[in-house]
Write a protein that holds these residues in place. Structure first.
Motif, PDB file in Angstrom:
ATOM      1  N   ARG A  20       0.844  -1.200   0.000  1.00 20.04           N
ATOM      2  CA  ARG A  20       0.000   0.000   0.000  1.00 20.04           C
ATOM      3  C   ARG A  20       0.870   1.235   0.000  1.00 20.04           C
ATOM      4  O   ARG A  20       1.961   1.276   0.550  1.00 20.04           O
ATOM      5  CB  ARG A  20      -0.979  -0.012   1.175  1.00 20.04           C
ATOM      6  CG  ARG A  20      -0.489   0.447   2.542  1.00 20.04           C
ATOM      7  CD  ARG A  20       0.663  -0.308   3.105  1.00 20.04           C
ATOM      8  NE  ARG A  20       0.909  -0.069   4.517  1.00 20.04           N
ATOM      9  CZ  ARG A  20       1.611   0.950   5.020  1.00 20.04           C
ATOM     10  NH1 ARG A  20       2.169   1.831   4.240  1.00 20.04           N
ATOM     11  NH2 ARG A  20       1.772   1.070   6.331  1.00 20.04           N
ATOM     12  N   ALA A  69       0.342   5.024   1.337  1.00 24.33           N
ATOM     13  CA  ALA A  69      -0.611   5.571   2.305  1.00 24.33           C
ATOM     14  C   ALA A  69      -0.392   7.057   2.590  1.00 24.33           C
ATOM     15  O   ALA A  69      -0.007   7.433   3.687  1.00 24.33           O
ATOM     16  CB  ALA A  69      -0.510   4.757   3.602  1.00 24.33           C
ATOM     17  N   PRO A  70      -0.641   7.902   1.605  1.00 22.06           N
ATOM     18  CA  PRO A  70      -0.437   9.337   1.857  1.00 22.06           C
ATOM     19  C   PRO A  70      -1.589   9.940   2.661  1.00 22.06           C
ATOM     20  O   PRO A  70      -2.708   9.439   2.617  1.00 22.06           O
ATOM     21  CB  PRO A  70      -0.421   9.930   0.444  1.00 22.06           C
ATOM     22  CG  PRO A  70      -1.333   9.032  -0.335  1.00 22.06           C
ATOM     23  CD  PRO A  70      -1.154   7.649   0.245  1.00 22.06           C
ATOM     24  N   SER A  71      -1.288  10.993   3.391  1.00 22.12           N
ATOM     25  CA  SER A  71      -2.343  11.768   4.044  1.00 22.12           C
ATOM     26  C   SER A  71      -2.747  12.868   3.077  1.00 22.12           C
ATOM     27  O   SER A  71      -1.882  13.585   2.586  1.00 22.12           O
ATOM     28  CB  SER A  71      -1.812  12.399   5.332  1.00 22.12           C
ATOM     29  OG  SER A  71      -1.396  11.379   6.198  1.00 22.12           O
ATOM     30  N   ASP A  79      -4.828   8.191   4.130  1.00 24.17           N
ATOM     31  CA  ASP A  79      -4.777   8.303   5.592  1.00 24.17           C
ATOM     32  C   ASP A  79      -5.405   9.624   6.008  1.00 24.17           C
ATOM     33  O   ASP A  79      -4.729  10.605   6.298  1.00 24.17           O
ATOM     34  CB  ASP A  79      -3.317   8.209   6.069  1.00 24.17           C
ATOM     35  CG  ASP A  79      -2.790   6.768   6.040  1.00 24.17           C
ATOM     36  OD1 ASP A  79      -3.536   5.873   5.599  1.00 24.17           O
ATOM     37  OD2 ASP A  79      -1.644   6.550   6.469  1.00 24.17           O
ATOM     38  N   TYR A 130      -1.737   8.228  13.810  1.00 23.69           N
ATOM     39  CA  TYR A 130      -1.556   7.365  12.654  1.00 23.69           C
ATOM     40  C   TYR A 130      -1.256   5.890  13.007  1.00 23.69           C
ATOM     41  O   TYR A 130      -1.666   4.976  12.291  1.00 23.69           O
ATOM     42  CB  TYR A 130      -0.438   7.987  11.796  1.00 23.69           C
ATOM     43  CG  TYR A 130       0.513   7.031  11.180  1.00 23.69           C
ATOM     44  CD1 TYR A 130       0.192   6.392   9.980  1.00 23.69           C
ATOM     45  CD2 TYR A 130       1.715   6.727  11.798  1.00 23.69           C
ATOM     46  CE1 TYR A 130       1.060   5.486   9.422  1.00 23.69           C
ATOM     47  CE2 TYR A 130       2.581   5.820  11.236  1.00 23.69           C
ATOM     48  CZ  TYR A 130       2.253   5.200  10.055  1.00 23.69           C
ATOM     49  OH  TYR A 130       3.094   4.300   9.503  1.00 23.69           O
ATOM     50  N   SER A 139      -3.110   2.519  11.032  1.00 23.98           N
ATOM     51  CA  SER A 139      -2.247   1.953  10.002  1.00 23.98           C
ATOM     52  C   SER A 139      -2.092   0.445  10.194  1.00 23.98           C
ATOM     53  O   SER A 139      -2.209  -0.329   9.240  1.00 23.98           O
ATOM     54  CB  SER A 139      -0.877   2.649  10.057  1.00 23.98           C
ATOM     55  OG  SER A 139      -0.051   2.145   9.042  1.00 23.98           O
ATOM     56  N   ARG A 184       8.129   2.100   2.872  1.00 26.82           N
ATOM     57  CA  ARG A 184       7.865   3.502   3.213  1.00 26.82           C
ATOM     58  C   ARG A 184       9.166   4.201   3.552  1.00 26.82           C
ATOM     59  O   ARG A 184      10.231   3.610   3.542  1.00 26.82           O
ATOM     60  CB  ARG A 184       6.889   3.566   4.392  1.00 26.82           C
ATOM     61  CG  ARG A 184       7.435   2.888   5.638  1.00 26.82           C
ATOM     62  CD  ARG A 184       6.368   2.833   6.733  1.00 26.82           C
ATOM     63  NE  ARG A 184       6.856   2.146   7.926  1.00 26.82           N
ATOM     64  CZ  ARG A 184       6.090   1.840   8.955  1.00 26.82           C
ATOM     65  NH1 ARG A 184       4.817   2.156   8.951  1.00 26.82           N
ATOM     66  NH2 ARG A 184       6.604   1.223   9.996  1.00 26.82           N
ATOM     67  N   HIS A 221       9.864   6.517   9.241  1.00 26.21           N
ATOM     68  CA  HIS A 221       8.976   5.653  10.025  1.00 26.21           C
ATOM     69  C   HIS A 221       9.691   4.510  10.729  1.00 26.21           C
ATOM     70  O   HIS A 221       9.040   3.702  11.395  1.00 26.21           O
ATOM     71  CB  HIS A 221       7.860   5.097   9.130  1.00 26.21           C
ATOM     72  CG  HIS A 221       6.847   6.134   8.766  1.00 26.21           C
ATOM     73  ND1 HIS A 221       5.968   6.659   9.674  1.00 26.21           N
ATOM     74  CD2 HIS A 221       6.607   6.778   7.605  1.00 26.21           C
ATOM     75  CE1 HIS A 221       5.206   7.563   9.085  1.00 26.21           C
ATOM     76  NE2 HIS A 221       5.585   7.661   7.823  1.00 26.21           N
TER      77      HIS A 221
HETATM   78  N1  GLU Z   1       0.317   8.270   6.270  1.00 29.27           N
HETATM   79  C1  GLU Z   1       1.659   7.862   6.590  1.00 29.27           C
HETATM   80  C2  GLU Z   1       2.621   8.838   5.941  1.00 29.27           C
HETATM   81  O1  GLU Z   1       2.261   9.480   4.984  1.00 29.27           O
HETATM   82  C3  GLU Z   1       1.904   6.453   6.085  1.00 29.27           C
HETATM   83  C4  GLU Z   1       3.170   5.844   6.547  1.00 29.27           C
HETATM   84  C5  GLU Z   1       3.218   4.363   6.232  1.00 29.27           C
HETATM   85  O2  GLU Z   1       3.404   4.048   5.054  1.00 29.27           O
HETATM   86  O3  GLU Z   1       3.046   3.551   7.130  1.00 29.27           O
HETATM   87  O4  GLU Z   1       3.724   9.017   6.394  1.00 29.27           O
END
Ligand code: GLU
Length: 450
Positions: free
Chosen positions: A11, A13-15, A47, A189, A193, A207, A211
């Motif tokens: 996935r 997963a952008p905000s 997200d 988050y 997640s 990612r 993170h």
């Molecule tokens: N929404 C998170 C971000 O943009 C996702 C991080 C992830 O991929 O777990 O940093």
């Protein structure tokens, strides 16, 4: 190549709180390439739990940017539609004693942090809230305090074999229990997640390196919710060409800006796929070439340098290699109508696809010729061969002209190029001449607009 047992599910997963920039695009691309390489699927997960900062417009922009890059998703999910699942996970963690209410104010926490630091101790949360009795909690709530909720970490090392960074371990005894739910009831988050990664069967989390520090707690969360954690791959951050962080400049490196500047999406992908690997950065003619060569194990651990000049140069080289079939739908209609011969003649002389339009009047007129030497051009006109004209006509014509005038090199060619194109430089005249045609050529040699 990494061996992947089951078909991967990944996935991005952008905000939706801003536009995508080259940094997020790299994560999107590597997830997509990895899924395509191994026959798996690619989920776009928005997200959007932060209802204040997330907007519909940004969500649409993200989708548009990904489509522009050619990264189509197999499934779209939005966290804002999944609160029931997060609440269920919350209840499960509370029942298991892994999620506990805390009542400290930010000021109290800051004071404790400073005191620990002053004593040379790591500023880890002391779990004072775990020692509260029911009566304490009732009193605090009667005072109007609302709890935030922390995840109780198990002490000891959490280990994983990062597909980019190699074996990793984080000593959770040195980490504060992370806050999963804020005092206003909103989720940070971390928990959504993990709940989603479990629900969607994510096999690989690819990612940014920012993170890595969340990963230990997230691995414990997977287990606390009864799931095996996925594999993790953390991509090193991008820096500028000078080695400094890109974060301040990322605003101007949005995909929307690059697109507006006429940068080729394929060049963005070709650069981002290879950045930080030992593989050469070179133009590709399709994303499939990148799919075939993607290998997370080849991404180095060092920060990857992103240079806009390199992207610009790669984009130009990408344009120069585009086939007519690939570019036709994006060409200005007048340029597209001139067909493949026109495109092949001019593509090596433009930086952006949109610049093809500049050469349309030169081929089909009207164009004001630049006349330097009228007597010579008159001789040239007299020697013009009859049509049909081909790629060999230019050579035949200028050889005859050279024989009759004794001119060679620049003295021979330059006045012709100026009369026929009004420019100093440009595509091969041999390719342009048949496109311009005999009538216009003759008129331009006489100095007429044609
Ligand atoms: N929404 C998170 C971000 O943009 C996702 C991080 C992830 O991929 O777990 O940093």
């Amino acid at each position: 190549m990494n061996t992947v047992a089951a078909l991967p599910v990944v996935r991005f997963a952008p905000s939706p709180t801003g536009r995508l920039h080259v940094g997020n695009a790299r994560a999107a691309l590597l997830n997509w390439l990895f899924a395509r390489r191994h026959g798996g699927s690619f989920i776009l997960r928005l997200d959007d739990t932060d209802r204040e900062r997330s907007t519909e417009a940004f969500a649409r922009d993200i989708e548009e940017d990904l489509r522009w890059l050619g990264l189509h998703w197999d499934r779209l999910e939005r966290q804002s539609a999944r609160f029931a699942d997060y609440d269920a996970a919350r209840d499960r963690l509370v029942a298991a004693g892994r999620l506990y209410p805390c009542y400290e104010t930010p000021e109290e926490l800051e004071f404790r942090r400073k005191r620990l630091l002053a004593r040379g101790r790591p500023p880890v949360y002391d779990r004072a809230a775990l020692r509260l009795t029911d009566a304490d909690r009732a009193r605090l709530e009667a005072e109007g305090r609302k709890p935030h909720w922390r995840f109780l970490l198990e002490s000891g090392d959490v280990r994983w074999n990062d597909l980019v960074r190699g074996p990793q371990h984080i000593d959770e005894s040195s980490q504060s229990d992370p806050v999963l739910i804020r005092a206003d009831g909103t989720y940070l988050y971390t928990l959504p997640s993990v709940v989603d990664d479990i629900a969607f069967g994510i096999t690989h989390v690819i990612r940014g390196e920012d993170h890595v520090t969340n990963t230990g707690a997230q691995i414990q969360l997977f287990r606390a919710l009864g799931a095996e954690p996925p594999a993790f791959a953390h991509l090193p951050l991008l820096t500028g060409a000078d080695g400094r962080s890109l974060s301040k400049r990322l605003g101007s490196l949005s995909l929307a800006d690059l697109r507006a500047q006429g940068i080729e999406a394929l060049a963005v992908c070709a650069l981002l796929a290879r950045l930080g690997t030992a593989d050469p950065v070179e133009p590709v003619d399709s994303l499939q070439t990148l799919v075939d060569s993607v290998d997370l194990g080849r991404v180095g651990r060092a920060a990857a340098r992103f240079a806009e000049e390199e992207l610009r140069a790669l984009s130009q080289r990408t344009v120069h290699g585009l086939s007519f079939a690939a570019v036709k739908p994006r060409l200005d209609p007048a340029a597209a109508a001139l067909g493949e011969a026109f495109w092949l003649a001019i593509r090596g002389n433009i930086a952006r696809v949109a610049d093809a339009a500049d050469w349309v009047p030169i081929v089909q007129g009207p164009m004001q010729p630049a006349i330097e030497d009228p007597a010579f051009l008159e001789q040239a006109a007299a020697l013009l061969p009859p049509e049909p004209w081909t790629g060999a006509t230019w050579k035949a014509w200028t050889s005859a002209l050279s024989a009759s005038t004794g001119r060679k090199g620049r003295a021979l060619f330059h006045p012709l190029r100026r009369a026929l194109t009004a420019r100093e430089q440009g595509p091969e005249m041999a390719a342009l001449l048949p496109l311009i045609g005999r009538t216009r050529t003759a008129a331009r040699l006489r100095g007429e607009t044609a």
